[in-house]
Design an enzyme around this catalytic site. Structure first.
Site, PDB file in Angstrom:
ATOM      1  N   HIS A   4       0.876  -1.148  -0.094  1.00 32.18           N
ATOM      2  CA  HIS A   4      -0.004   0.255   0.440  1.00 32.18           C
ATOM      3  C   HIS A   4       0.587   1.468  -0.251  1.00 32.18           C
ATOM      4  O   HIS A   4       0.605   2.286   0.825  1.00 32.18           O
ATOM      5  CB  HIS A   4      -0.664  -0.207   0.907  1.00 32.18           C
ATOM      6  CG  HIS A   4      -2.268  -1.167   1.149  1.00 32.18           C
ATOM      7  ND1 HIS A   4      -2.774  -1.590   0.272  1.00 32.18           N
ATOM      8  CD2 HIS A   4      -2.118  -2.621   1.839  1.00 32.18           C
ATOM      9  CE1 HIS A   4      -3.669  -2.848   0.360  1.00 32.18           C
ATOM     10  NE2 HIS A   4      -2.728  -3.435   1.517  1.00 32.18           N
ATOM     11  N   CYS A   5       1.980   1.561  -0.972  1.00 32.23           N
ATOM     12  CA  CYS A   5       2.593   2.709  -1.037  1.00 32.23           C
ATOM     13  C   CYS A   5       3.386   2.740  -0.207  1.00 32.23           C
ATOM     14  O   CYS A   5       3.213   4.305   0.579  1.00 32.23           O
ATOM     15  CB  CYS A   5       2.532   3.968  -1.953  1.00 32.23           C
ATOM     16  SG  CYS A   5       0.970   3.143  -3.554  1.00 32.23           S
ATOM     17  N   ALA A   6       3.418   1.579   1.308  1.00 33.61           N
ATOM     18  CA  ALA A   6       3.892   1.731   2.342  1.00 33.61           C
ATOM     19  C   ALA A   6       5.071   1.151   3.044  1.00 33.61           C
ATOM     20  O   ALA A   6       4.951   0.040   3.871  1.00 33.61           O
ATOM     21  CB  ALA A   6       3.102   2.538   3.794  1.00 33.61           C
TER      22      ALA A   6
END
Ligand SMILES: Cc1ncc(COP(=O)(O)O)c(C=O)c1O
Length: 377
Positions: free
Chosen positions: A336-338
């Protein structure tokens, strides 16, 4: 439309009043705000100001002029970070940040402009303000922390971190992507200098909207210069807010929709928050009761936004997300882009399935979702 559990990416559905406001801006009041002097342009300018006033009220900002319109939360974070830092500065941030923070900081670090310390959360998924304090050096110019993790939903102790920043005299930026519109935000109580937010998530506005709260004493370097419709005789970018940071034509239809989103959310905030909390609790309890399901979101109700991430046995999260999609349930799988949050959770290889709830979701939908997951065990 399927059961939509992907509100952390962007909220759906938008209230009818938001859709009406966008349509009206494109049809009845379509003109360039802050430029020409004719009635339609003045009306368009009023819409932009109206949205600013509503956003400022939602954040308890002193003055609407301290809220600038941006094109999304990433845009706001870029302005806040790049506009704050100088060569040699040190930045403290956390493992929980989205790439909208980490890639910006990492690019500056790779160009040898800044140095960076990333603070891990405690094993319970919350950052300890004492760890932020311990990471400060005399070069630290900025602390950046997410209000709520977009992977686990864990609401971070952002006010306590703000006290650390105040005591040390360090500028403090909060990434409010998963917070504003879903929980109360008071920028003064949070002790923050900068608060970045999207308009298209919990504020229920259209995509292409977002903004940045800039405390009155803060002056950022500009990332974009250009026409503002003010001081046009001068080649220098104006100093006054908000136009200093709003060069070029703004997204009028988006901003009109965002103002309507604020009108929808503001009087219902506690109701929306309670509803999402209860749904999240039901979702979490249902998933936690299943063998072979690992849940990554915090157990305590008050400590999380409406986000639940999980995995099923050792299956790739994208496989589960695709299977749910085939049953008419929209969630997000993968990373999740993290990346550092996933490294912390041990999910860097397969990611996690993220179900994120919104104001129109129902207990029946949660039940249907749990039945679908049960069917995959
Ligand atoms: C925590 C966090 N920060 C920043 C962003 C970027 O937001 P936007 O897509 O509006 O640029 C997101 C998006 O999901 C997010 O979850």
């Amino acid at each position: 439309m399927p059961i939509y559990f992907d509100n952390a990416a962007t909220s759906h559905p938008k209230p009818p009043s938001v859709i009406r406001a966008v349509r009206r801006a494109l049809t009845e009041t379509n003109a360039n705000p802050g430029r020409s002097g004719h009635s339609a342009a003045i009306e368009a300018g009023r819409t932009v100001l109206d949205a600013r006033e509503k956003l400022a009220a939602l954040m308890d900002a002193e003055d609407p002029m301290n809220v600038v319109h941006c094109f999304n939360c990433t845009d706001a974070l870029n302005l806040a970070i790049k506009g704050s830092l100088h060569v040699g500065d040190h930045v403290v941030t956390t493992w929980l940040e989205h790439n909208a923070v980490l890639r910006v900081l990492s690019a500056l670090e790779q160009r040898r402009r800044i140095s960076l310390t990333m603070v891990p959360p405690r094993p319970d998924g919350f950052v300890d303000p004492d760890d932020i304090r311990a990471a400060l050096t005399c070069q630290t110019a900025l602390i950046v922390c997410t209000h709520a993790s977009n992977v686990t939903g864990a609401i971070q102790p952002v006010a306590a971190i703000g006290q650390v920043a105040r005591a040390a005299g360090v500028r403090y930026l909060i990434d409010g992507a998963q917070a504003l519109g879903g929980m109360p935000v008071d920028v003064k109580a949070l002790n923050c200098d900068l608060y970045a937010f999207p308009g298209h998530k919990s504020l229920l506005g259209p995509q292409g909207t977002g903004g940045l709260y800039i405390a009155p004493e803060i002056r950022l370097e500009t990332l974009r210069e250009g026409g503002t419709g003010t001081d046009s005789h001068s080649l220098a970018q104006p100093d006054a807010l908000p136009e200093r940071y709003e060069s070029g034509t703004v997204n009028l239809p988006g901003i009109a929709g965002l103002a309507a989103g604020c009108d929808y959310v503001a009087p219902r905030l506690s109701q929306i928050m309670m509803h999402e909390r209860e749904l999240t609790q039901a979702l979490l309890e249902g998933l936690s009761a299943m063998d072979c399901v690992t849940v990554y979101s915090p157990a305590q109700e008050s400590g999380r936004a409406g986000i639940v991430s999980f995995n099923v046995a050792d299956r790739p999260s994208s496989q589960i997300a695709d299977a749910l999609d085939r049953q008419g349930i929209a969630v997000r799988g993968g990373l999740h882009c993290a990346p550092e949050a996933h490294r912390f959770l041990g999910t860097l290889n397969r990611g996690a399935v993220r179900a994120s709830l919104g104001h129109t979701n129902t207990f029946d939908e949660v039940e249907a979702f749990l039945t679908a997951v049960r069917g995959m065990l």
